[in-house]
Design an enzyme around this catalytic site. Structure first.
Site, PDB file in Angstrom:
ATOM      1  N   CYS A   1       0.836  -1.208   0.000  1.00  0.00           N
ATOM      2  CA  CYS A   1       0.000   0.000   0.000  1.00  0.00           C
ATOM      3  C   CYS A   1       0.869   1.256   0.000  1.00  0.00           C
ATOM      4  O   CYS A   1       1.638   1.505   0.930  1.00  0.00           O
ATOM      5  CB  CYS A   1      -0.915  -0.014   1.220  1.00  0.00           C
ATOM      6  SG  CYS A   1      -1.852   1.516   1.446  1.00  0.00           S
TER       7      CYS A   1
ATOM      8  N   CYS B   1     -18.512   0.701 -21.254  1.00  0.00           N
ATOM      9  CA  CYS B   1     -19.760  -0.036 -21.040  1.00  0.00           C
ATOM     10  C   CYS B   1     -19.730  -1.373 -21.788  1.00  0.00           C
ATOM     11  O   CYS B   1     -19.463  -1.423 -22.990  1.00  0.00           O
ATOM     12  CB  CYS B   1     -20.937   0.814 -21.510  1.00  0.00           C
ATOM     13  SG  CYS B   1     -22.465  -0.078 -21.710  1.00  0.00           S
TER      14      CYS B   1
ATOM     15  N   CYS C   1     -22.719  -1.717 -24.410  1.00  0.00           N
ATOM     16  CA  CYS C   1     -22.970  -0.603 -25.332  1.00  0.00           C
ATOM     17  C   CYS C   1     -22.692  -0.974 -26.789  1.00  0.00           C
ATOM     18  O   CYS C   1     -23.375  -0.494 -27.701  1.00  0.00           O
ATOM     19  CB  CYS C   1     -22.123   0.606 -24.940  1.00  0.00           C
ATOM     20  SG  CYS C   1     -22.744   1.454 -23.461  1.00  0.00           S
TER      21      CYS C   1
END
Length: 536
Positions: free
Chosen positions: A108, A448, A451
């Site tokens: 991290c 998308c 789409c």
């Protein structure tokens, strides 16, 4: 939890340095579960080692004394932080009155950024004789311990008071961690009695609140103490001697005074309200930031939560900003408590790009000035040169409501010979809302999943209805174009804007087949006396 549990690739070099330094300290401190020794003894041995190192002979040559590079100092500071594991975590937390715990993951980056600050804070708290034990836990290596301690993301800071945890709510610099830890463990205010104490205090604190009281009693003083205990970020100091207090705030003229001091051009700000806790805290919220704040990962939450909701963001390269900073500070002085000024290095993609994407300007490399009104979630763009005078005019317009909200748009495309017209933010009015024809609009985004299927379906329908002059087929990329009358949450979406009623578009189901869509279009836009074929 301070941040979400998602790995990131930013600052790879910083991460590498952190990992090397950190695991060096882990190897020194952490016990092998199979051969663990008493961790308190380990800690005492390490602290003794530090004291020996601090007492090097004075005649030791300069080359030897210069061995303490920044990395070595950091490594030494990290040794003061006790490493917890499956064997010792419960005992350490149960047997110490105060434990400030950092839960981290080695991968991290935010943990890597916070660890040096945490280690430096540990050193300062040790020097101050604080009862707080600073500890860290590799939550990825010891997930069961992390779960029991309620560590759900990285990094997480928790303060355990007699075994009971409370979430850390302070800042993320070493100084801010020290201030928060001391306030939560019984030292909300530092009393300054002498000139020497005042001079020493100034060396340690870059921002603080000073209160001057003839006696440390009464309603005003009680409100001051309550504010000090409620605030989580700023060190409070108190004095009863006006000459001592003047070393901290030169313009003090009377007792029962409160002011905030910052290490920047706008250094001194006096409080002129009544001594009530809520009013004092509000004063600090509006005045604690510098004239221009540099946004970082560690201060972003504080910036976003500021009560100053009108925020102007300056994106510039570091060298360009150095030239702009002083005149920008002059502008900022004119809008104190009304507009917050924030600088972001435009080269820092992790900080700058998310903002610039909201304006469709993510590829920009030159200085830009934008603004956000966080009350109404509106955004604005300075569309003239970012000179100080233009920035000042821009801010005045924001306050008076004369600056238009910015909606991003791609360049106007060439739609010659296109069966489905490409609409952008700039052409939405002309091609959709103001068109005398019926418009079937597909709203899509490049990311998308479904789409592409819908787009092929619309292309097929456009060819089928090619001879119908009253109908236009169009599409708009919602990720790159905006319009105040186009509010879409799911993609793809299909809307039929009927001629004569553009304010009430009809939403079509994207799950319908081509035949069903053709039948619906025929019913809505074909003249009644014309027969229409439903088949394609």
């Amino acid at each position: 939890m301070l941040f979400s549990k998602n790995p990131t690739s930013r600052f790879l070099l910083l991460t590498l340095i952190f990992v090397l330094l950190f695991f060096f300290s882990v190897n020194i401190n952490a016990s092998d579960p199979a051969n663990s020794e008493d961790d308190s003894d380990d800690l005492e041995q390490l602290l003794a080692l530090d004291e020996q190192e601090d007492q090097l002979p004075e005649d030791q040559d300069q080359e030897s004394s210069s061995r303490f590079s920044e990395a070595e100092v950091l490594s030494k500071a990290q040794r003061i932080v006790l490493e917890l594991n499956s064997d010792n975590s419960k005992r350490v937390i149960d047997e110490n009155e105060f434990v400030l715990l950092l839960g981290y993951a080695p991968w991290c980056v935010r943990s890597a950024e916070l660890m040096p600050q945490f280690a430096e804070a540990a050193t300062s708290l040790k020097e101050l004789g604080s009862p707080v034990l600073m500890a860290k836990l590799d939550a990825e290596r010891y997930p069961k311990v992390a779960s029991l301690l309620d560590i759900k993301g990285f990094p997480t800071l928790l303060l355990f008071v007699n075994g009971t945890s409370q979430v850390y709510t302070g800042g993320f610099s070493a100084e801010e961690i020290v201030i928060w830890a001391r306030k939560k463990t019984g030292v909300p205010v530092i009393r300054i009695n002498t000139v020497t104490e005042a001079e020493d205090f100034l060396k340690k604190h870059h921002m603080f609140v000073i209160g001057l009281f003839e006696k440390f009693e009464g309603s005003d003083y009680k409100a001051f103490i309550k504010a000090a205990m409620s605030d989580n970020e700023i060190q409070f100091a108190e004095a009863s001697n006006i000459e001592v207090a003047k070393l901290l705030y030169p313009d003090i003229k009377a007792t029962n005074f409160l002011g905030i001091v910052k290490s920047e051009p706008e250094r001194y700000t006096a409080y002129d309200g009544t001594f009530e806790m809520e009013n004092i805290l509000q004063f600090l919220d509006y005045n604690k930031f510098p004239l221009v704040t540099k946004l970082t990962e560690l201060n972003s939450v504080r910036v976003y939560s500021s009560p100053i909701k009108l925020q102007v963001y300056v994106f510039a390269k570091a060298d360009d900003f150095k030239i702009l900073l002083e005149p920008l500070q002059d502008v900022a002085r004119k809008f104190i408590t009304k507009v917050m000024f924030i600088y972001i290095d435009i080269v820092d993609e992790n900080l700058a790009k998310p903002f610039l994407t909201l304006f469709g300007l993510e590829e920009s490399k030159n200085t830009l000035v934008t603004a956000f009104d966080n009350k109404g979630s509106s955004k604005y763009l300075l569309q003239s040169d970012p000179t100080p005078s233009n920035i000042e005019e821009f801010c005045s317009g924001l306050l008076h409501g004369s600056i238009s909200t910015y909606f991003k748009s791609q360049p106007i495309p060439d739609n010659n010979n296109a069966s489905v017209l490409a609409v952008v933010g700039k052409t939405f009015d002309d091609l959709v809302l103001n068109s005398p024809k019926n418009v079937l609009l597909e709203v899509y985004t490049p990311w998308c999943i479904n789409c592409e299927t819908t787009s092929k379906q619309i292309e097929k329908l456009a060819k089928h209805f090619k001879g119908l002059d009253s109908l236009i087929f169009a599409k708009i990329d919602a990720s790159a174009n905006e319009h105040p009358k186009l509010q879409v949450d799911d993609y793809p979406s299909l809307f039929l804007y009927k001629a004569g009623d553009k304010d009430n578009p009809i939403k079509l189901s994207t799950k319908s087949g081509s035949k069903e869509l053709a039948a619906f279009i025929n019913k809505q836009v074909r003249p009644k006396d014309q027969a229409a074929k439903d088949e394609l």
